[in-house]
Write a protein that holds these residues in place. Structure first.
Motif, mmCIF file in Angstrom:
data_model
loop_
_atom_site.group_PDB
_atom_site.id
_atom_site.type_symbol
_atom_site.label_atom_id
_atom_site.label_comp_id
_atom_site.label_asym_id
_atom_site.label_seq_id
_atom_site.Cartn_x
_atom_site.Cartn_y
_atom_site.Cartn_z
ATOM 1 N N PRO A 161 39.244 27.396 52.441
ATOM 2 C CA PRO A 161 39.710 28.658 52.999
ATOM 3 C C PRO A 161 41.166 28.993 52.703
ATOM 4 C CG PRO A 161 38.406 27.488 54.626
ATOM 5 C CD PRO A 161 38.587 26.558 53.470
ATOM 6 N N SER A 162 42.058 28.008 52.778
ATOM 7 C CA SER A 162 43.477 28.318 52.573
ATOM 8 C C SER A 162 43.779 28.701 51.127
ATOM 9 C CB SER A 162 44.352 27.130 52.980
ATOM 10 O OG SER A 162 44.248 26.071 52.038
ATOM 11 N N SER A 163 42.865 28.434 50.230
ATOM 12 C CA SER A 163 43.053 28.755 48.807
ATOM 13 C C SER A 163 42.355 30.047 48.400
ATOM 14 C CB SER A 163 42.530 27.601 47.945
ATOM 15 O OG SER A 163 43.212 26.407 48.242
ATOM 16 N N ALA A 164 41.753 30.749 49.352
ATOM 17 C CA ALA A 164 40.935 31.910 49.005
ATOM 18 C C ALA A 164 41.715 32.985 48.244
ATOM 19 C CB ALA A 164 40.307 32.508 50.266
ATOM 20 N N LEU A 165 42.955 33.251 48.638
ATOM 21 C CA LEU A 165 43.742 34.275 47.954
ATOM 22 C C LEU A 165 44.081 33.846 46.528
ATOM 23 C CD1 LEU A 165 45.221 36.965 47.885
ATOM 24 C CD2 LEU A 165 47.154 35.844 49.009
ATOM 25 N N LEU A 166 44.499 32.605 46.355
ATOM 26 C CA LEU A 166 44.833 32.108 45.015
ATOM 27 C C LEU A 166 43.600 32.079 44.123
ATOM 28 C CD1 LEU A 166 47.194 29.191 46.047
ATOM 29 C CD2 LEU A 166 47.775 31.567 45.530
ATOM 30 N N TRP A 167 42.475 31.698 44.696
ATOM 31 C CA TRP A 167 41.197 31.674 43.978
ATOM 32 C C TRP A 167 40.813 33.085 43.531
ATOM 33 C CZ3 TRP A 167 36.343 33.057 46.632
ATOM 34 C CH2 TRP A 167 35.192 32.798 45.876
ATOM 35 N N ALA A 168 40.934 34.048 44.432
ATOM 36 C CA ALA A 168 40.598 35.433 44.083
ATOM 37 C C ALA A 168 41.513 35.957 42.979
ATOM 38 C CB ALA A 168 40.684 36.317 45.325
ATOM 39 N N LEU A 169 42.798 35.631 43.056
ATOM 40 C CA LEU A 169 43.731 36.063 42.006
ATOM 41 C C LEU A 169 43.435 35.375 40.674
ATOM 42 C CD1 LEU A 169 46.965 36.245 44.148
ATOM 43 C CD2 LEU A 169 45.846 38.185 42.998
ATOM 44 N N ALA A 170 42.950 34.143 40.729
ATOM 45 C CA ALA A 170 42.551 33.456 39.494
ATOM 46 C C ALA A 170 41.337 34.145 38.864
ATOM 47 C CB ALA A 170 42.259 31.989 39.776
ATOM 48 N N ILE A 171 40.447 34.682 39.691
ATOM 49 C CA ILE A 171 39.315 35.465 39.161
ATOM 50 C C ILE A 171 39.844 36.715 38.467
ATOM 51 C CG2 ILE A 171 37.219 36.757 39.746
ATOM 52 C CD1 ILE A 171 36.920 34.821 42.185
ATOM 53 N N VAL A 172 40.803 37.393 39.096
ATOM 54 C CA VAL A 172 41.407 38.586 38.474
ATOM 55 C C VAL A 172 42.022 38.222 37.125
ATOM 56 C CG1 VAL A 172 43.210 40.354 38.672
ATOM 57 C CG2 VAL A 172 41.813 39.765 40.676
ATOM 58 N N THR A 173 42.751 37.113 37.069
ATOM 59 C CA THR A 173 43.370 36.680 35.812
ATOM 60 C C THR A 173 42.314 36.450 34.736
ATOM 61 O OG1 THR A 173 45.170 35.603 37.001
ATOM 62 C CG2 THR A 173 44.845 34.946 34.721
ATOM 63 N N ALA A 174 41.260 35.726 35.096
ATOM 64 C CA ALA A 174 40.212 35.404 34.123
ATOM 65 C C ALA A 174 39.475 36.657 33.662
ATOM 66 C CB ALA A 174 39.233 34.406 34.732
ATOM 67 N N TRP A 175 39.374 37.647 34.527
ATOM 68 C CA TRP A 175 38.635 38.867 34.208
ATOM 69 C C TRP A 175 39.506 39.904 33.508
ATOM 70 C CZ3 TRP A 175 35.436 41.832 38.481
ATOM 71 C CH2 TRP A 175 34.633 42.805 37.878
ATOM 72 N N ALA A 176 40.695 40.142 34.043
ATOM 73 C CA ALA A 176 41.488 41.291 33.592
ATOM 74 C C ALA A 176 42.864 40.927 33.058
ATOM 75 C CB ALA A 176 41.614 42.294 34.747
ATOM 76 N N GLY A 177 43.229 39.651 33.090
ATOM 77 C CA GLY A 177 44.487 39.227 32.497
ATOM 78 C C GLY A 177 45.613 39.009 33.492
ATOM 79 N N GLU A 178 46.640 38.341 32.980
ATOM 80 C CA GLU A 178 47.801 37.933 33.785
ATOM 81 C C GLU A 178 48.562 39.138 34.349
ATOM 82 O OE1 GLU A 178 50.205 34.829 35.330
ATOM 83 O OE2 GLU A 178 48.453 34.548 34.047
ATOM 84 N N GLU A 179 48.707 40.182 33.552
ATOM 85 C CA GLU A 179 49.467 41.350 34.013
ATOM 86 C C GLU A 179 48.798 42.009 35.217
ATOM 87 O OE1 GLU A 179 50.904 45.660 32.279
ATOM 88 O OE2 GLU A 179 50.764 43.970 30.885
ATOM 89 N N LYS A 180 47.467 42.166 35.158
ATOM 90 C CA LYS A 180 46.729 42.766 36.281
ATOM 91 C C LYS A 180 46.837 41.881 37.524
ATOM 92 C CE LYS A 180 44.390 45.965 36.513
ATOM 93 N NZ LYS A 180 44.688 47.319 37.028
ATOM 94 N N MET A 181 46.723 40.569 37.326
ATOM 95 C CA MET A 181 46.857 39.661 38.457
ATOM 96 C C MET A 181 48.250 39.757 39.066
ATOM 97 S SD MET A 181 48.340 36.672 39.591
ATOM 98 C CE MET A 181 48.869 35.892 38.066
ATOM 99 N N SER A 182 49.281 39.770 38.216
ATOM 100 C CA SER A 182 50.651 39.806 38.720
ATOM 101 C C SER A 182 50.930 41.082 39.499
ATOM 102 C CB SER A 182 51.650 39.680 37.565
ATOM 103 O OG SER A 182 51.589 38.387 37.025
ATOM 104 N N SER A 183 50.462 42.215 38.989
ATOM 105 C CA SER A 183 50.708 43.473 39.704
ATOM 106 C C SER A 183 49.968 43.488 41.036
ATOM 107 C CB SER A 183 50.323 44.677 38.841
ATOM 108 O OG SER A 183 48.937 44.707 38.591
ATOM 109 N N THR A 184 48.762 42.926 41.064
ATOM 110 C CA THR A 184 47.993 42.865 42.310
ATOM 111 C C THR A 184 48.677 41.935 43.307
ATOM 112 O OG1 THR A 184 45.948 43.235 41.059
ATOM 113 C CG2 THR A 184 45.719 42.372 43.297
ATOM 114 N N ALA A 185 49.103 40.760 42.859
ATOM 115 C CA ALA A 185 49.765 39.791 43.737
ATOM 116 C C ALA A 185 51.084 40.344 44.268
ATOM 117 C CB ALA A 185 49.994 38.475 42.995
ATOM 118 N N ASN A 186 51.850 40.987 43.395
ATOM 119 C CA ASN A 186 53.124 41.559 43.839
ATOM 120 C C ASN A 186 52.923 42.655 44.868
ATOM 121 O OD1 ASN A 186 55.500 40.317 42.616
ATOM 122 N ND2 ASN A 186 54.513 40.813 40.683
ATOM 123 N N ALA A 187 51.893 43.491 44.669
ATOM 124 C CA ALA A 187 51.624 44.564 45.630
ATOM 125 C C ALA A 187 51.239 44.007 46.997
ATOM 126 C CB ALA A 187 50.518 45.474 45.095
#
Length: 196
Positions: A154-180
């Protein structure tokens, strides 16, 4: 754009199910929740009812971008008990570009018992690695290995979800989502700091 599907079984871990839905939608990626029961309403491990977007039996998953499995007990056991989902996961694994994400007990209880993690780097909730015969178990919050993005709990759910974003749409999309979401505002940190 192809869709991702998050599967809900009675007793799912709520934070692990809803975090990827929230994060993927923030990233502009299409995702639907799927009840593996005959009812749209599925109750999580902590008594929280969630109304799924679709029912497993009514949905065509051809060309799905991602199949996503939250953990929780008895949620993971109930996911594994669903024959239609087991067949869907095998087909996704065998497809050229199908990806699978799982967290907590599900990497072991579901993917491990299906034999899909043999020879793969994998993580899961401690103790469930016994189901991952042949996997290269990593005591990490998140592991990524070709078709798989796996989280440990459970405590890793956010990092896991962002890793899915990275694998799907790339580092830039993940970074903008995480920063927001103020995970690491103003470039003060990077994702590597969180994966230990």
């Amino acid at each position: 754009m192809k869709e991702a599907y998050v599967f809900l079984a009675e007793g799912f871990e709520e934070v692990e199910a809803l975090t990827p839905v929230d994060v993927l939608r923030r990233a502009g990626l299409p995702v639907k929740t799927v009840s593996i029961t005959e009812d749209h309403e599925v109750t999580g491990a902590h008594g929280i009812p969630v109304r799924a977007d679709v029912l497993l039996g009514d949905t065509d998953f051809n060309g799905a971008a991602w199949l996503i499995l939250p953990g929780g007990l008895p949620g993971a056991t109930n996911l594994y008990g669903c024959k239609a989902l087991r067949e869907l996961l095998k087909a996704q694994y065998e497809s050229a570009d199908g990806r699978i994400a799982a967290i907590c007990a599900s990497p072991g209880v579901v993917l491990g018992q299906l034999g899909l993690l043999k020879g793969r780097k994998a993580t899961c909730y401690p103790g469930f690695q016994k189901y991952m015969e042949g996997a290269d178990y990593q005591d990490r919050r998140v592991t990524v290995d070709e078709k798989f993005v796996l989280g440990n709990g459970p405590s890793s759910a956010l990092l896991w979800a962002l890793a899915i974003v990275t694998a799907w749409a790339g580092e830039e999309k993940m970074s903008s989502t995480a920063n927001a979401m103020l995970l690491y505002p103003n470039g003060q940190q990077t994702m590597e700091n969180f994966f230990g």
